[in-house]
Write a protein that holds these residues in place. Structure first.
Motif, PDB file in Angstrom:
ATOM      1  N   PRO A  34       0.936  -1.056  -0.188  1.00 35.33           N
ATOM      2  CA  PRO A  34       0.098   0.098   0.322  1.00 35.33           C
ATOM      3  C   PRO A  34       0.844   0.940  -0.522  1.00 35.33           C
ATOM      4  CG  PRO A  34      -0.410  -1.177   2.387  1.00 35.33           C
ATOM      5  CD  PRO A  34       0.841  -1.960   0.989  1.00 35.33           C
ATOM      6  N   ASP A  35       0.531   2.450  -1.006  1.00 35.34           N
ATOM      7  CA  ASP A  35       0.978   3.870  -0.833  1.00 35.34           C
ATOM      8  C   ASP A  35       0.561   4.296   0.563  1.00 35.34           C
ATOM      9  OD1 ASP A  35       1.401   6.370  -0.723  1.00 35.34           O
ATOM     10  OD2 ASP A  35       0.255   6.551  -2.916  1.00 35.34           O
ATOM     11  N   PRO A  36       1.406   4.450   1.575  1.00 38.27           N
ATOM     12  CA  PRO A  36       1.539   4.961   2.839  1.00 38.27           C
ATOM     13  C   PRO A  36       0.161   6.281   3.020  1.00 38.27           C
ATOM     14  CG  PRO A  36       3.501   5.128   2.414  1.00 38.27           C
ATOM     15  CD  PRO A  36       2.715   4.690   1.370  1.00 38.27           C
ATOM     16  N   ARG A  37       0.650   7.038   1.752  1.00 44.62           N
ATOM     17  CA  ARG A  37      -0.327   8.230   1.670  1.00 44.62           C
ATOM     18  C   ARG A  37      -1.519   8.113   1.229  1.00 44.62           C
ATOM     19  NH1 ARG A  37       2.987  10.707  -3.493  1.00 44.62           N
ATOM     20  NH2 ARG A  37       2.702   8.188  -3.429  1.00 44.62           N
ATOM     21  N   ASN A  38      -2.179   6.746   1.289  1.00 39.98           N
ATOM     22  CA  ASN A  38      -3.682   6.799   1.272  1.00 39.98           C
ATOM     23  C   ASN A  38      -4.444   5.526   1.924  1.00 39.98           C
ATOM     24  OD1 ASN A  38      -3.977   8.319  -1.312  1.00 39.98           O
ATOM     25  ND2 ASN A  38      -3.209   6.491  -2.093  1.00 39.98           N
ATOM     26  N   THR A  39      -3.573   5.198   3.127  1.00 41.18           N
ATOM     27  CA  THR A  39      -3.841   4.258   3.502  1.00 41.18           C
ATOM     28  C   THR A  39      -5.674   4.454   4.921  1.00 41.18           C
ATOM     29  OG1 THR A  39      -2.726   4.391   5.558  1.00 41.18           O
ATOM     30  CG2 THR A  39      -2.391   2.859   3.724  1.00 41.18           C
ATOM     31  N   SER A  40      -5.571   5.607   4.571  1.00 42.69           N
ATOM     32  CA  SER A  40      -6.415   6.234   5.526  1.00 42.69           C
ATOM     33  C   SER A  40      -7.949   6.134   4.870  1.00 42.69           C
ATOM     34  CB  SER A  40      -6.630   7.950   6.161  1.00 42.69           C
ATOM     35  OG  SER A  40      -6.225   8.802   5.205  1.00 42.69           O
ATOM     36  N   SER A  41      -8.024   5.784   3.456  1.00 43.22           N
ATOM     37  CA  SER A  41      -9.747   5.790   3.195  1.00 43.22           C
ATOM     38  C   SER A  41     -10.005   4.607   2.904  1.00 43.22           C
ATOM     39  CB  SER A  41      -8.809   6.275   1.459  1.00 43.22           C
ATOM     40  OG  SER A  41      -9.985   6.568   0.569  1.00 43.22           O
ATOM     41  N   ALA A  42     -10.772   4.370   3.928  1.00 43.10           N
ATOM     42  CA  ALA A  42     -11.611   2.821   3.456  1.00 43.10           C
ATOM     43  C   ALA A  42     -11.615   2.856   1.877  1.00 43.10           C
ATOM     44  CB  ALA A  42     -13.125   2.940   4.060  1.00 43.10           C
ATOM     45  N   TYR A  43     -12.182   3.439   1.113  1.00 46.06           N
ATOM     46  CA  TYR A  43     -11.770   3.284  -0.690  1.00 46.06           C
ATOM     47  C   TYR A  43     -11.204   2.401  -1.039  1.00 46.06           C
ATOM     48  CZ  TYR A  43     -16.342   4.734  -0.067  1.00 46.06           C
ATOM     49  OH  TYR A  43     -17.761   5.180   0.301  1.00 46.06           O
ATOM     50  N   TYR A  44      -9.682   3.434  -0.230  1.00 47.13           N
ATOM     51  CA  TYR A  44      -8.439   3.015  -0.889  1.00 47.13           C
ATOM     52  C   TYR A  44      -8.462   1.228  -0.928  1.00 47.13           C
ATOM     53  CZ  TYR A  44      -3.386   2.449  -1.329  1.00 47.13           C
ATOM     54  OH  TYR A  44      -1.845   1.954  -2.142  1.00 47.13           O
ATOM     55  N   LYS A  45      -8.410   0.895   0.603  1.00 50.33           N
ATOM     56  CA  LYS A  45      -8.163  -0.288   1.265  1.00 50.33           C
ATOM     57  C   LYS A  45      -8.633  -1.325   0.790  1.00 50.33           C
ATOM     58  CE  LYS A  45      -6.797   1.374   5.872  1.00 50.33           C
ATOM     59  NZ  LYS A  45      -7.667   1.867   7.137  1.00 50.33           N
ATOM     60  N   LYS A  46     -10.581  -0.555   0.723  1.00 54.49           N
ATOM     61  CA  LYS A  46     -11.576  -1.836  -0.840  1.00 54.49           C
ATOM     62  C   LYS A  46     -10.214  -1.954  -1.542  1.00 54.49           C
ATOM     63  CE  LYS A  46     -14.496  -4.630  -0.708  1.00 54.49           C
ATOM     64  NZ  LYS A  46     -14.310  -6.076  -1.406  1.00 54.49           N
ATOM     65  N   GLY A  47     -10.352  -1.784  -2.229  1.00 51.26           N
ATOM     66  CA  GLY A  47      -9.587  -1.683  -3.530  1.00 51.26           C
ATOM     67  C   GLY A  47      -8.415  -1.951  -3.994  1.00 51.26           C
ATOM     68  N   PHE A  48      -7.601  -1.902  -2.842  1.00 52.24           N
ATOM     69  CA  PHE A  48      -5.916  -2.594  -2.634  1.00 52.24           C
ATOM     70  C   PHE A  48      -6.086  -3.804  -2.418  1.00 52.24           C
ATOM     71  CE2 PHE A  48      -2.226  -4.385   0.246  1.00 52.24           C
ATOM     72  CZ  PHE A  48      -1.288  -4.265  -0.883  1.00 52.24           C
ATOM     73  N   ASP A  49      -7.331  -4.675  -1.567  1.00 54.55           N
ATOM     74  CA  ASP A  49      -6.943  -5.964  -0.536  1.00 54.55           C
ATOM     75  C   ASP A  49      -7.932  -6.030  -1.541  1.00 54.55           C
ATOM     76  OD1 ASP A  49      -6.465  -5.919   1.460  1.00 54.55           O
ATOM     77  OD2 ASP A  49      -8.870  -4.788   1.807  1.00 54.55           O
ATOM     78  N   ASP A  50      -8.991  -6.033  -3.012  1.00 53.81           N
ATOM     79  CA  ASP A  50      -9.361  -6.402  -4.367  1.00 53.81           C
ATOM     80  C   ASP A  50      -8.538  -6.295  -5.785  1.00 53.81           C
ATOM     81  OD1 ASP A  50     -12.250  -6.937  -3.118  1.00 53.81           O
ATOM     82  OD2 ASP A  50     -12.864  -4.756  -4.278  1.00 53.81           O
ATOM     83  N   GLY A  51      -7.297  -5.439  -5.332  1.00 54.49           N
ATOM     84  CA  GLY A  51      -6.085  -5.748  -6.019  1.00 54.49           C
ATOM     85  C   GLY A  51      -5.120  -7.062  -5.541  1.00 54.49           C
ATOM     86  N   LEU A  52      -4.824  -7.251  -4.990  1.00 55.74           N
ATOM     87  CA  LEU A  52      -4.709  -8.954  -4.474  1.00 55.74           C
ATOM     88  C   LEU A  52      -4.987 -10.020  -4.757  1.00 55.74           C
ATOM     89  CD1 LEU A  52      -3.008  -7.398  -0.828  1.00 55.74           C
ATOM     90  CD2 LEU A  52      -1.721  -7.492  -2.667  1.00 55.74           C
ATOM     91  N   LYS A  53      -6.564 -10.065  -4.195  1.00 57.18           N
ATOM     92  CA  LYS A  53      -7.648 -10.674  -4.929  1.00 57.18           C
ATOM     93  C   LYS A  53      -7.130 -11.268  -6.365  1.00 57.18           C
ATOM     94  CE  LYS A  53     -10.399 -10.149  -1.026  1.00 57.18           C
ATOM     95  NZ  LYS A  53     -11.655  -9.741  -0.813  1.00 57.18           N
TER      96      LYS A  53
END
Length: 68
Positions: A34-53
């Motif tokens: 994850p990009d540390p600048r975006n980790t506060s956004s729930a939408y970013y976190k969901k997108g990151f998890d979906d990207g890993l999947k």
């Protein structure tokens, strides 16, 4: 106030959410961290998890593998 005045802020907010989600997917697939600048956004976190999947599926089904 008319409907157009209400829709513009909502559209802008929606575009921001989608941008965070998209950035998360890109980081999940391309960087796997994850990009540390975006980790506060729930939408970013969901997108990151979906990207890993998606990355797991890409590897599992050898999508884009020219040796298949």
């Amino acid at each position: 106030m008319n409907v157009i005045d209400i829709q513009k802020p909502l559209e802008k907010k929606r575009a921001t959410y989608l941008t965070f989600y998209k950035d998360g997917i890109f980081d999940g697939i391309l960087n796997q961290k994850p990009d540390p600048r975006n980790t506060s956004s729930a939408y970013y976190k969901k997108g990151f998890d979906d990207g890993l999947k998606l990355l797991v599926l890409i590897k599992e089904y050898k999508i884009g593998d020219s040796n298949v």
